[in-house]
Design an enzyme around this catalytic site. Structure first.
Site, PDB file in Angstrom:
ATOM      1  N   SER A  38       2.809  -2.597  10.345  1.00  0.00           N
ATOM      2  CA  SER A  38       4.241  -2.618  10.639  1.00  0.00           C
ATOM      3  C   SER A  38       4.913  -3.961  10.338  1.00  0.00           C
ATOM      4  CB  SER A  38       4.495  -2.180  12.088  1.00  0.00           C
ATOM      5  OG  SER A  38       4.036  -0.851  12.274  1.00  0.00           O
ATOM      6  N   ASN A  53       0.867  -1.180   0.000  1.00  0.00           N
ATOM      7  CA  ASN A  53       0.000   0.000   0.000  1.00  0.00           C
ATOM      8  C   ASN A  53       0.903   1.229   0.000  1.00  0.00           C
ATOM      9  OD1 ASN A  53      -1.839   2.011   0.382  1.00  0.00           O
ATOM     10  ND2 ASN A  53      -2.374   1.444   2.478  1.00  0.00           N
ATOM     11  N   GLU A 106      -7.144   4.589   7.126  1.00  0.00           N
ATOM     12  CA  GLU A 106      -6.923   6.016   6.850  1.00  0.00           C
ATOM     13  C   GLU A 106      -8.105   6.615   6.090  1.00  0.00           C
ATOM     14  OE1 GLU A 106      -3.047   5.522   5.116  1.00  0.00           O
ATOM     15  OE2 GLU A 106      -2.281   4.942   7.088  1.00  0.00           O
ATOM     16  N   GLY A 145       1.798   1.886  10.735  1.00  0.00           N
ATOM     17  CA  GLY A 145       2.763   2.985  10.656  1.00  0.00           C
ATOM     18  C   GLY A 145       3.361   3.360  12.004  1.00  0.00           C
ATOM     19  N   HIS A 153      -9.605   1.018   3.975  1.00  0.00           N
ATOM     20  CA  HIS A 153      -8.375   1.249   4.752  1.00  0.00           C
ATOM     21  C   HIS A 153      -8.679   2.189   5.918  1.00  0.00           C
ATOM     22  CE1 HIS A 153      -4.370   2.461   5.905  1.00  0.00           C
ATOM     23  NE2 HIS A 153      -3.962   1.335   5.350  1.00  0.00           N
ATOM     24  N   LYS A 181       0.126   4.299  -0.496  1.00  0.00           N
ATOM     25  CA  LYS A 181      -0.523   5.517   0.014  1.00  0.00           C
ATOM     26  C   LYS A 181      -0.176   6.719  -0.872  1.00  0.00           C
ATOM     27  CE  LYS A 181      -0.063   3.387   4.520  1.00  0.00           C
ATOM     28  NZ  LYS A 181      -0.145   3.519   5.940  1.00  0.00           N
ATOM     29  N   GLU A 224      -6.136  -5.223   9.809  1.00  0.00           N
ATOM     30  CA  GLU A 224      -5.104  -4.238  10.114  1.00  0.00           C
ATOM     31  C   GLU A 224      -5.455  -3.508  11.413  1.00  0.00           C
ATOM     32  OE1 GLU A 224      -2.817  -2.946   6.384  1.00  0.00           O
ATOM     33  OE2 GLU A 224      -4.608  -1.725   6.494  1.00  0.00           O
TER      34      GLU A 224
HETATM   35  C1  PEP Z   1      -1.063   0.004   5.917  1.00  0.00           C
HETATM   36  O1  PEP Z   1      -1.188   1.211   5.889  1.00  0.00           O
HETATM   37  O2  PEP Z   1      -1.873  -0.729   5.307  1.00  0.00           O
HETATM   38  C2  PEP Z   1       0.055  -0.563   6.669  1.00  0.00           C
HETATM   39  C3  PEP Z   1       0.004  -1.827   7.010  1.00  0.00           C
HETATM   40  O3  PEP Z   1       1.078   0.303   6.976  1.00  0.00           O
HETATM   41  P1  PEP Z   1       2.453  -0.053   7.732  1.00  0.00           P
HETATM   42  O4  PEP Z   1       2.980  -1.341   7.138  1.00  0.00           O
HETATM   43  O5  PEP Z   1       3.357   1.103   7.450  1.00  0.00           O
HETATM   44  O6  PEP Z   1       2.123  -0.211   9.169  1.00  0.00           O
END
Ligand code: PEP
Length: 249
Positions: A212, A9, A96, A172, A94, A11, A166
């Site tokens: 992460s 992803n 976000e 993040g 997602h 973003k 998630e």
């Molecule tokens: C995401 O935004 O879907 C995600 C998993 O981000 P990160 O791996 O940076 O935690």
């Protein structure tokens, strides 16, 4: 069928030059793998990415879409526009999008249905906030997110659904769910789907973990029986890290 999947992803990162450079490096370094590997550049670079990867096994997917077919929705993109440039898979839900763009379960349900009606594959994201986990409400919350967006689908829709659990507190932040926490939630998700639909659907849906995931923790997380791969944010922007995560599966 339950597939192993590693999806990046991206973003709102990487301009055209950066997108081309990262795609070139990923294509060159992609190992031989049975896993599906996906990347999601920003909207403006999707068509270019599809062209760039036309001879590659890496699939280009979109980060979002609108539920309407067309019309007065300034700034939005429809399923048909994505299909038209060769995009067949879209991320929906997602955290976000939920947090910063007000996407409710109701909106997400419409988006899922619109994508499926256009024969697209949906990668549906969901997961609890830290407060939910602290208060022990995480299972209820996840169940309600699934129920509100997906449980009125026909059985026939499920082969076109990929789930991405998630936990928001792990996105993040550098803090990841432990492999045991991921497995516990993925098993719960599978059980919930088996109860709402049937065991076949539950056994065949791919459930990715996101939050992460890095080269150093991917192998342990992916080794869990109900974890079928990962949705990767930050580490998907660094070719060597993303490739290491692909190798871990
Ligand atoms: C995401 O935004 O879907 C995600 C998993 O981000 P990160 O791996 O940076 O935690």
């Amino acid at each position: 069928m339950r597939n192993k999947i590693v999806a990046g992803n991206w973003k709102m990162n990487k301009d055209l030059t950066g997108t081309e450079a990262l795609l070139e490096e990923l294509s060159a370094k992609l190992p031989d793998t049975n896993a599906k590997v996906m990347v999601s550049p920003t909207f403006v670079n999707l068509a270019n990415a599809v062209q760039k990867l036309k001879d590659s096994k890496i699939e280009v997917i979109a980060q979002n879409m609108h539920f309407a077919e067309n019309g007065a929705y300034t700034g939005e993109i429809s399923a048909n526009m994505l299909l038209n440039i060769g995009i067949n898979t879209v991320i929906i839900g997602h955290s976000e999008r939920r947090a910063y763009f007000g996407e409710t379960d109701e909106i997400l349900s419409k988006k899922v249905k619109a994508a499926l009606a256009n024969n697209m594959q949906v990668m549906f994201c969901f997961g609890e906030e830290l407060e939910d986990r602290k208060s022990g409400n995480h299972f209820n919350l996840v169940e309600s997110q699934l129920k509100n967006a997906l449980f009125d689908l026909d059985l026939a829709a499920w082969p076109n659904i990929i789930l991405a659990y998630e936990p928001v507190w792990a996105i993040g932040t550098g803090e990841t769910a432990s492999p045991e926490q991921a497995q516990e939630m993925h098993a719960f998700i599978r059980k919930t789907i088996a109860e709402a639909f049937d065991t076949d659907i539950a056994e065949n849906v791919s459930i990715l973990y996101g939050g992460s995931v890095k080269p150093g923790n991917a192998e342990e997380i992916f080794s869990k029986p109900d974890v079928d791969g990962g949705l990767i944010g930050g580490a998907s922007l660094v070719a060597d890290d993303f490739i290491a995560i692909v190798k871990a599966i």
